[in-house]
Write a protein that holds these residues in place. Structure first.
Motif, PDB file in Angstrom:
ATOM      1  N   GLY A 132       3.957  41.297   0.756  1.00 45.40           N
ATOM      2  CA  GLY A 132       2.555  41.395   1.139  1.00 45.40           C
ATOM      3  C   GLY A 132       1.751  42.198   0.136  1.00 45.40           C
ATOM      4  N   ALA A 133       0.449  41.975   0.134  1.00 45.25           N
ATOM      5  CA  ALA A 133      -0.432  42.601  -0.853  1.00 45.25           C
ATOM      6  C   ALA A 133      -0.502  44.114  -0.709  1.00 45.25           C
ATOM      7  CB  ALA A 133      -1.829  41.995  -0.742  1.00 45.25           C
ATOM      8  N   LYS A 134      -0.291  44.624   0.499  1.00 48.09           N
ATOM      9  CA  LYS A 134      -0.410  46.068   0.723  1.00 48.09           C
ATOM     10  C   LYS A 134       0.601  46.871  -0.088  1.00 48.09           C
ATOM     11  CE  LYS A 134      -2.228  45.876   5.453  1.00 48.09           C
ATOM     12  NZ  LYS A 134      -1.951  46.247   6.858  1.00 48.09           N
ATOM     13  N   GLU A 135       1.728  46.262  -0.419  1.00 41.33           N
ATOM     14  CA  GLU A 135       2.797  46.986  -1.108  1.00 41.33           C
ATOM     15  C   GLU A 135       2.713  46.870  -2.626  1.00 41.33           C
ATOM     16  OE1 GLU A 135       4.099  48.679   0.960  1.00 41.33           O
ATOM     17  OE2 GLU A 135       4.268  47.600   2.848  1.00 41.33           O
ATOM     18  N   LEU A 136       1.723  46.162  -3.137  1.00 43.79           N
ATOM     19  CA  LEU A 136       1.661  45.927  -4.582  1.00 43.79           C
ATOM     20  C   LEU A 136       1.567  47.208  -5.396  1.00 43.79           C
ATOM     21  CD1 LEU A 136      -0.564  42.750  -4.940  1.00 43.79           C
ATOM     22  CD2 LEU A 136       1.718  43.087  -5.870  1.00 43.79           C
ATOM     23  N   GLY A 137       0.859  48.186  -4.869  1.00 46.88           N
ATOM     24  CA  GLY A 137       0.674  49.440  -5.608  1.00 46.88           C
ATOM     25  C   GLY A 137       1.981  50.114  -5.958  1.00 46.88           C
ATOM     26  N   ALA A 138       2.969  50.019  -5.072  1.00 38.90           N
ATOM     27  CA  ALA A 138       4.261  50.669  -5.325  1.00 38.90           C
ATOM     28  C   ALA A 138       4.986  50.026  -6.501  1.00 38.90           C
ATOM     29  CB  ALA A 138       5.134  50.603  -4.069  1.00 38.90           C
TER      30      ALA A 138
END
Length: 247
Positions: A132-138
């Motif tokens: 999901g897009a929410k985890e891209l930062g990691a």
């Protein structure tokens, strides 16, 4: 009977229709307009969209006979906030939690996206992100050239990919569910060495992703599901039926 249902999952949508069919007045809360579209319209169901803080959730459940938390198994903060709102308003709460899948042999399991990304720093090869897009930062520090995120075809998702430095040619904007065959084709097409996913259960297509990774020779990287107690769909529905006097 007035029931507030925090949804966003297949089970939540299914339960809302079943409860409305039994005569309950169901208020379904979803986080996004996409969730509203997925929920659809039906008699006896009112759909509210938008992310709520604790105060907003408290106002929503106030006066309800029952609240059901049918949010995603990884929506830890949302579930905690729902529990707090129900506790404060004295509203009974049921947690609808889809069953977990067995961990496939050979999978590398991590407690968080950050831990998985840290481990992947010591590897080489393309990475299919099905988290999901929410985890891209990691995963952004690994370099956008290695990343192939599969995200919903929404403006926010595409913006998150851009912010993480992912080239447009690497973005797989699709709406699931995905078959094993399609997963395998994507792994082979983009020469994926690692498939990163969460255990979204059967309804989330986990088994299809795991089987595709094995068939195509990609290493499965699993973000461990948070520990949580809950009931399956049939048990939640039966408890609702009993509360409504339906047997």
């Amino acid at each position: 009977m007035n029931i507030v249902l925090f949804s966003g999952t297949t089970e939540g949508r299914r339960l809302s229709l079943a409860l409305a069919g039994l005569g309950a007045a169901v208020t379904v809360c979803v986080a996004t307009e996409y969730g509203r579209e997925e929920q659809g319209e039906a008699d006896g169901i009112t759909v509210l969209s938008g992310r709520l803080d604790g105060a907003g959730m408290a106002r929503t459940v106030r006066g309800a006979d029952l609240c059901v938390d049918a949010t995603h198994p990884y929506a830890v903060q949302a579930s905690e906030t729902i529990r707090g709102a129900c506790r404060g308003e004295g509203v009974p709460l049921l947690r609808l939690l889809r069953a977990a899948c067995p961990v496939p042999e050979g999978a590398a399991v991590f407690a968080s996206p950050a831990e998985a990304a840290d481990w992947l720093r010591g590897t080489e090869g393309n990475i299919l992100l099905a988290t999901g897009a929410k985890e891209l930062g990691a995963f952004a520090p690994l370099g956008g050239e290695r990343l192939y995120p599969r995200v919903l075809p929404l403006a926010d998702s595409l913006s998150a990919c851009g912010a993480a430095g992912v080239p447009a040619s690497h973005v797989i904007a699709m709406q699931g569910p995905f078959s094993r065959e399609l997963n395998e084709a994507l792994i082979r097409q983009f020469r994926i060495a690692y498939l990163v996913t969460k255990d979204g259960g059967r309804a989330g297509g986990f088994e299809e992703k795991a089987a595709a990774a094995k068939a195509a020779g990609a290493r499965l990287i699993l973000i461990r599901r948070p520990r949580e107690d809950g009931l399956g769909y049939e048990d939640v529905l039966q408890q609702c039926r009993e509360m409504m006097g339906c047997g």
